[in-house]
Enzyme design. Structure first.
Site, PDB file in Angstrom:
ATOM      1  N   ALA A  95      13.315  -4.291  -5.242  1.00  0.00           N
ATOM      2  CA  ALA A  95      14.580  -4.946  -5.612  1.00  0.00           C
ATOM      3  C   ALA A  95      14.361  -6.415  -5.974  1.00  0.00           C
ATOM      4  CB  ALA A  95      15.578  -4.819  -4.467  1.00  0.00           C
ATOM      5  N   HIS A 477       9.742  -1.762   4.111  1.00  0.00           N
ATOM      6  CA  HIS A 477       8.863  -2.897   4.388  1.00  0.00           C
ATOM      7  C   HIS A 477       7.886  -2.562   5.501  1.00  0.00           C
ATOM      8  CE1 HIS A 477      12.508  -5.351   2.826  1.00  0.00           C
ATOM      9  NE2 HIS A 477      11.733  -4.965   1.834  1.00  0.00           N
TER      10      HIS A 477
HETATM   11  C1  LIG Z   1      13.045   0.747  -2.931  1.00  0.00           C
HETATM   12  C2  LIG Z   1      12.241  -0.448  -2.499  1.00  0.00           C
HETATM   13  C3  LIG Z   1      12.778  -1.725  -2.633  1.00  0.00           C
HETATM   14  C4  LIG Z   1      12.036  -2.835  -2.226  1.00  0.00           C
HETATM   15  N1  LIG Z   1      12.557  -4.075  -2.416  1.00  0.00           N
HETATM   16  C5  LIG Z   1      11.830  -5.164  -2.050  1.00  0.00           C
HETATM   17  C6  LIG Z   1      12.326  -6.474  -2.292  1.00  0.00           C
HETATM   18  O1  LIG Z   1      13.404  -6.657  -2.839  1.00  0.00           O
HETATM   19  N2  LIG Z   1      11.554  -7.523  -1.910  1.00  0.00           N
HETATM   20  C7  LIG Z   1      10.341  -7.360  -1.303  1.00  0.00           C
HETATM   21  O2  LIG Z   1       9.708  -8.352  -0.965  1.00  0.00           O
HETATM   22  N3  LIG Z   1       9.847  -6.127  -1.085  1.00  0.00           N
HETATM   23  C8  LIG Z   1      10.556  -5.043  -1.452  1.00  0.00           C
HETATM   24  N4  LIG Z   1      10.044  -3.785  -1.241  1.00  0.00           N
HETATM   25  C9  LIG Z   1       8.741  -3.662  -0.579  1.00  0.00           C
HETATM   26  C10 LIG Z   1       7.599  -3.929  -1.553  1.00  0.00           C
HETATM   27  O3  LIG Z   1       7.657  -3.022  -2.614  1.00  0.00           O
HETATM   28  C11 LIG Z   1       6.272  -3.806  -0.816  1.00  0.00           C
HETATM   29  O4  LIG Z   1       6.293  -4.621   0.340  1.00  0.00           O
HETATM   30  C12 LIG Z   1       5.106  -4.240  -1.682  1.00  0.00           C
HETATM   31  O5  LIG Z   1       5.082  -3.506  -2.872  1.00  0.00           O
HETATM   32  C13 LIG Z   1       3.801  -4.041  -0.938  1.00  0.00           C
HETATM   33  O6  LIG Z   1       2.776  -4.597  -1.714  1.00  0.00           O
HETATM   34  P1  LIG Z   1       1.271  -4.140  -1.493  1.00  0.00           P
HETATM   35  O7  LIG Z   1       0.405  -5.054  -2.279  1.00  0.00           O
HETATM   36  O8  LIG Z   1       1.026  -4.018  -0.045  1.00  0.00           O
HETATM   37  O9  LIG Z   1       1.156  -2.660  -2.072  1.00  0.00           O
HETATM   38  P2  LIG Z   1       2.002  -1.840  -3.116  1.00  0.00           P
HETATM   39  O10 LIG Z   1       2.803  -2.717  -3.979  1.00  0.00           O
HETATM   40  O11 LIG Z   1       2.704  -0.763  -2.369  1.00  0.00           O
HETATM   41  O12 LIG Z   1       0.865  -1.203  -4.017  1.00  0.00           O
HETATM   42  C14 LIG Z   1      -0.119  -0.339  -3.507  1.00  0.00           C
HETATM   43  C15 LIG Z   1      -0.578   0.544  -4.635  1.00  0.00           C
HETATM   44  O13 LIG Z   1      -1.762   1.218  -4.225  1.00  0.00           O
HETATM   45  C16 LIG Z   1      -1.746   2.528  -4.775  1.00  0.00           C
HETATM   46  N5  LIG Z   1      -2.620   3.363  -3.965  1.00  0.00           N
HETATM   47  C17 LIG Z   1      -2.455   3.750  -2.683  1.00  0.00           C
HETATM   48  N6  LIG Z   1      -3.507   4.498  -2.269  1.00  0.00           N
HETATM   49  C18 LIG Z   1      -4.349   4.591  -3.324  1.00  0.00           C
HETATM   50  C19 LIG Z   1      -5.607   5.225  -3.510  1.00  0.00           C
HETATM   51  N7  LIG Z   1      -6.232   5.914  -2.528  1.00  0.00           N
HETATM   52  N8  LIG Z   1      -6.196   5.135  -4.753  1.00  0.00           N
HETATM   53  C20 LIG Z   1      -5.588   4.441  -5.755  1.00  0.00           C
HETATM   54  N9  LIG Z   1      -4.385   3.826  -5.606  1.00  0.00           N
HETATM   55  C21 LIG Z   1      -3.792   3.877  -4.404  1.00  0.00           C
HETATM   56  C22 LIG Z   1      -0.288   2.933  -4.714  1.00  0.00           C
HETATM   57  O14 LIG Z   1      -0.032   3.934  -5.670  1.00  0.00           O
HETATM   58  C23 LIG Z   1       0.426   1.623  -5.026  1.00  0.00           C
HETATM   59  O15 LIG Z   1       0.740   1.515  -6.387  1.00  0.00           O
HETATM   60  C24 LIG Z   1      10.747  -2.656  -1.658  1.00  0.00           C
HETATM   61  C25 LIG Z   1      10.210  -1.377  -1.538  1.00  0.00           C
HETATM   62  C26 LIG Z   1      10.945  -0.281  -1.948  1.00  0.00           C
HETATM   63  C27 LIG Z   1      10.337   1.087  -1.804  1.00  0.00           C
END
Ligand SMILES: Cc1cc2nc3c(=O)[nH]c(=O)nc-3n(C[C@H](O)[C@H](O)[C@H](O)COP(=O)(O)OP(=O)(O)OC[C@H]3O[C@@H](n4cnc5c(N)ncnc54)[C@H](O)[C@@H]3O)c2cc1C
Ligand code: SF4
Length: 551
Positions: A95, A477
């Site tokens: 979002a 989250h």
């Molecule tokens: C509906 C929704 C609304 C949200 N709104 C907000 C918001 O407004 N503000 C906010 O701060 N946060 C929000 N969040 C949370 C936010 O999306 C996450 O906290 C953030 O994306 C996490 O970042 P990350 O770098 O940890 O990993 P992610 O962004 O989750 O990325 C990890 C990636 O790794 C990939 N992956 C996983 N395992 C493997 C593998 N074995 N091989 C290859 N690829 C892999 C996944 O497919 C994914 O694309 C929201 C989440 C959702 C679901």
């Protein structure tokens, strides 16, 4: 001059392309490294994003059921975890609320005292905010105005705030939909269109206004030569050449994430690895690799201190609302109902009504069978007294235009653990399972707020059905599980995100977060990844001897 890595396919392989992965891909490419990003999700553009959430196959991610979207829900005993899965990770479905947590988060958890966080982090938050185009939201929709009215009525109007969002917006009061040349990166980025306030951010922005990672970090990384392998799941990471600590490099094994048969298994070699698969994805991958002997030295603290931001989803539905409550940006405003608790006004776009199937009449009470009984009683009473209205609010059609979701978050500490175990009902392989004390499924003060909101709006307060039936809260989250700490006895990585026990291996994603932030976490994940990458030398100076330091 750095050591040559020409005999390797890449210098660095980044696993996952979310916030941590995208920052890593860009910063490493800028430093002159040859970078590959392995991402199991698909690439999305305004043309292939779903129009509404009824296009389940283009919204939900569950390839085994032919659902190939970008949003996933995973069910555990203690929590249901919502997360993204795409080129751009969670940014496609999120979002785009970008909040900085209060300074006190650096005084809690296993990262406490390991760095001068309060002095160091502001510059990285600034960089993250600039790269993600964070601005104060200028589009207040009807739901935000209602939130403001209710907070004024309750005498907490002074805590009402417009969210900070990663969206390209026109000046206040001006219409959106104007396409402009790259407004962020001096012409190096793609052209963009200003926000129309359609409320569709969580279904993926079909107008090019949301600052998703494929339009900033990843876009620039690809321009600098990073290679993104979409629909490619990493299934194994092993130290090369029999050198157990990975100082001779790694081999990374992948399969096609969408194929059920003929999965196109491939193997790539690299000198360093950045694991950025999200809190859940990184735990799952590392548990599996530790268990099968590929990365046996990963700390036993893996899976500990998983935090859920203590969230509760409630809402209000206003049948025949005169205003379209789906308009605005997905999370346009918020309010603090007490020192530890804040509530944000959330919406889905018009016609994306599927989440309405999980909504039911607001129910308090103690978790367990008593709460289920209370819910049934409330439902019966409501059906007896207002049969048409009750049926009207429980059916999903028009749910998005008639509803405000109230996302309640608390900055109080509490955590669960994840383990890698066999299920009794499917003992043939191991799975992630949650353990520990239950997370509260409802926050009484938030329920009271929802009731007040409902009376002001002329609507009905709502709870989420799974929270009542299964006593399981939902969270978007999920954080931690691979936390920053002073030693492998306390966490999995050191304060520069280096994995204890391995060379040139890092974790950069939500799994590293070591305290409950109490606010949406993506800006913090981005800033922490910026910090970790700032310590990696230029490729021309690389010695490839980076190991975690035990304090
Ligand atoms: C509906 C929704 C609304 C949200 N709104 C907000 C918001 O407004 N503000 C906010 O701060 N946060 C929000 N969040 C949370 C936010 O999306 C996450 O906290 C953030 O994306 C996490 O970042 P990350 O770098 O940890 O990993 P992610 O962004 O989750 O990325 C990890 C990636 O790794 C990939 N992956 C996983 N395992 C493997 C593998 N074995 N091989 C290859 N690829 C892999 C996944 O497919 C994914 O694309 C929201 C989440 C959702 C679901
Ligand atoms: S409100 Fe609509 S136009 Fe604006 S960022 Fe969200 S999806 Fe895009």
């Amino acid at each position: 001059m750095g050591e040559s890595t020409r005999q390797y396919d890449f210098d660095y392989i980044v696993v996952g392309s979310g916030f941590g992965g995208s920052v890593s891909a860009l910063r490493l490419s800028e430093k002159g490294y040859r970078v590959a990003v392995m991402e199991m999700g698909r690439r999305w553009t305004p043309d292939n994003l779903p129009k509404t959430s009824w296009s389940l196959n283009r919204w939900f991610w569950r390839p085994s059921l032919a659902l190939r979207g970008f949003f996933s829900m995973r069910y555990f005993r203690h929590v249901t975890i919502l997360h993204g899965c795409a080129v751009g990770g969670g940014s496609i479905t999120y979002a785009c609320t970008m909040l900085r947590p209060p300074d006190k988060v650096w005084d809690n958890g296993s990262w406490k005292g390991l760095a001068d966080w309060k002095a160091e982090m502001p510059q990285h938050y600034d960089t993250a905010s600039r790269m993600l185009g964070v601005v104060e939201n200028r589009i207040l929709g009807p739901a935000d105005k209602l939130l403001q009215r209710v907070s004024n009525d309750l005498g907490i109007g002074n805590t009402f705030y417009r969210t900070s969002v990663a969206i390209l917006q026109s000046p206040e009061g001006m219409p959106g939909g104007t396409t402009v040349p790259d407004p962020y990166f001096g012409g190096e980025g793609p052209e963009r269109t200003t926000c129309k306030g359609c409320g569709g951010c969580m279904m993926g922005c079909r107008h090019g206004a949301k600052n998703t990672l494929d339009l900033n970090y990843l876009y620039l990384a690809e321009k600098r030569g990073a290679k993104i392998f979409a629909e490619t799941r990493v299934v194994d990471v092993r130290a090369l050449g029999g050198v157990a600590d990975g100082s001779a490099g790694y081999e990374v094994h992948t399969v096609n994430s969408l194929a059920r048969f003929n999965r196109n298994a491939r193997c790539f070699t690299c000198r360093g690895v950045v694991i950025s698969a999200s809190s859940l994805g990184t735990m799952e991958l590392l548990f599996n690799l530790k268990d099968k002997g590929s990365l046996p030295a990963v700390s036993k603290q893996l899976g500990r201190y998983v935090r859920t931001n203590s969230e509760s989803l409630i809402g209000v539905r206003v049948p025949r609302s005169p205003d379209d409550l789906s308009k605005g940006v997905a999370i346009g405003s918020g309010v603090y109902i007490d020192e530890h608790t804040h509530i944000e006004a959330v919406r889905y776009p018009d016609k994306s009504d599927t989440m309405g199937m999980l909504a039911t009449i607001l129910t308090g009470g103690r978790p367990g069978p008593g709460r289920v009984a209370l819910w049934l009683k409330n439902l019966m009473v409501s059906l007896a007294l207002h049969p048409f209205r009750t049926v009207r609010i429980l059916q999903p059609l028009k749910w998005a235009r008639e509803s405000v979701i109230l996302l309640c978050m608390q900055a109080l500490d509490g955590h669960i653990d994840m383990k890698w175990e066999r299920h009794l009902y499917w003992p043939f392989r191991k799975f992630l399972v949650s353990r520990g004390r239950r997370v509260p499924t409802f926050i009484p003060a938030a329920n009271e707020f929802a009731q007040k909101f409902a009376s002001v709006a002329g609507g009905t307060a709502m709870s989420m059905l799974p929270e009542i039936l299964f006593d399981v809260p939902g969270t978007a989250h999920c954080l931690g599980g691979c936390v920053i700490a002073g030693s492998p006895d306390e966490g999995v990585i050191d304060h520069r995100n280096r994995v204890f026990g391995y060379s040139n291996m890092y974790v950069c994603d939500g799994s590293v977060v070591a305290a409950n932030l109490g606010v949406n976490p993506s800006l913090t994940i981005t800033a922490l990844a910026e910090r970790a990458m700032s310590y990696i030398p230029l490729a021309s100076e690389a010695k490839w001897d980076d190991v975690a330091k035990v304090r």
